[in-house]
Design a protein around this motif. Structure first.
Motif, PDB file in Angstrom:
ATOM      1  N   ALA A   2       0.865  -1.082  -0.277  1.00 26.42           N
ATOM      2  CA  ALA A   2      -0.051   0.216   0.055  1.00 26.42           C
ATOM      3  C   ALA A   2       0.839   1.130   0.251  1.00 26.42           C
ATOM      4  CB  ALA A   2      -0.918   0.099   1.241  1.00 26.42           C
TER       5      ALA A   2
ATOM      6  N   GLY B 256      -7.190   0.057   0.825  1.00 28.12           N
ATOM      7  CA  GLY B 256      -6.373  -1.250   0.935  1.00 28.12           C
ATOM      8  C   GLY B 256      -5.677  -1.173   2.604  1.00 28.12           C
ATOM      9  N   VAL B 257      -5.142   0.032   2.669  1.00 27.98           N
ATOM     10  CA  VAL B 257      -4.854   0.310   4.338  1.00 27.98           C
ATOM     11  C   VAL B 257      -5.808   0.171   5.375  1.00 27.98           C
ATOM     12  CG1 VAL B 257      -3.756   2.072   5.806  1.00 27.98           C
ATOM     13  CG2 VAL B 257      -3.072   1.957   3.187  1.00 27.98           C
TER      14      VAL B 257
ATOM     15  N   ALA C 238      -5.353   2.693  -2.722  1.00 29.05           N
ATOM     16  CA  ALA C 238      -4.268   2.076  -1.544  1.00 29.05           C
ATOM     17  C   ALA C 238      -5.119   2.598  -0.156  1.00 29.05           C
ATOM     18  CB  ALA C 238      -2.985   3.091  -1.634  1.00 29.05           C
TER      19      ALA C 238
END
Length: 136
Positions: free
Chosen positions: A83, A117-118, A114
């Motif tokens: 990420a 995703g984090v 991203a």
């Protein structure tokens, strides 16, 4: 004089094949579901019969859940690094876009994906705990 051959209409043939395929798949699915019976055994006796004890599940670093916890942490670390790399790539795309709208959109998209995703990585331990009952 016309040579006319009476062929079945293409649409009716295709819809007939679709209907037959649908009925066949539904029948096969229902027969598979009827043939499989969910296990109705007691969970504790099944674990005991398999040789799995409470100490092997919960105790020490060699336990099943201890190993699973290590795997979750490894996946979280790899995902976090991935990420961060994509946040950097998205920032580079965004800063180098100039007046190009496509590059600006690509940069913002990379940063937003991203960021999602984090968040998923942040919640990975909770998700794994929910799925396998290892988390608190």
């Amino acid at each position: 004089m016309e040579n006319s051959i009476n062929l079945p209409k293409k649409n009716s043939l295709i819809s007939s094949l679709k209907w037959k395929t649908t009925v066949l798949m539904a029948t096969l699915s229902l027969s598979f579901l009827a043939a499989t019976n969910p296990a109705s055994a007691d969970e504790n006796s099944a674990l005991k019969n398999a040789g799995i004890t409470a100490t092997s599940l919960e105790g020490g670093t060699d336990s099943f859940f201890g190993s699973l916890e290590k795997i979750v942490y490894l996946v979280m670390a790899v995902g976090g690094i991935w990420a961060v790399i994509w946040i950097i790539i998205g920032g580079m795309l965004l800063s180098g876009s100039g007046s190009n709208a496509q590059k600006r959109t690509a940069g913002m998209g990379a940063i937003m994906v991203a960021a999602v995703g984090v968040y998923v990585i942040y919640k990975a331990y909770t998700i794994a705990g929910w799925a396998v009952n290892i988390g608190a």
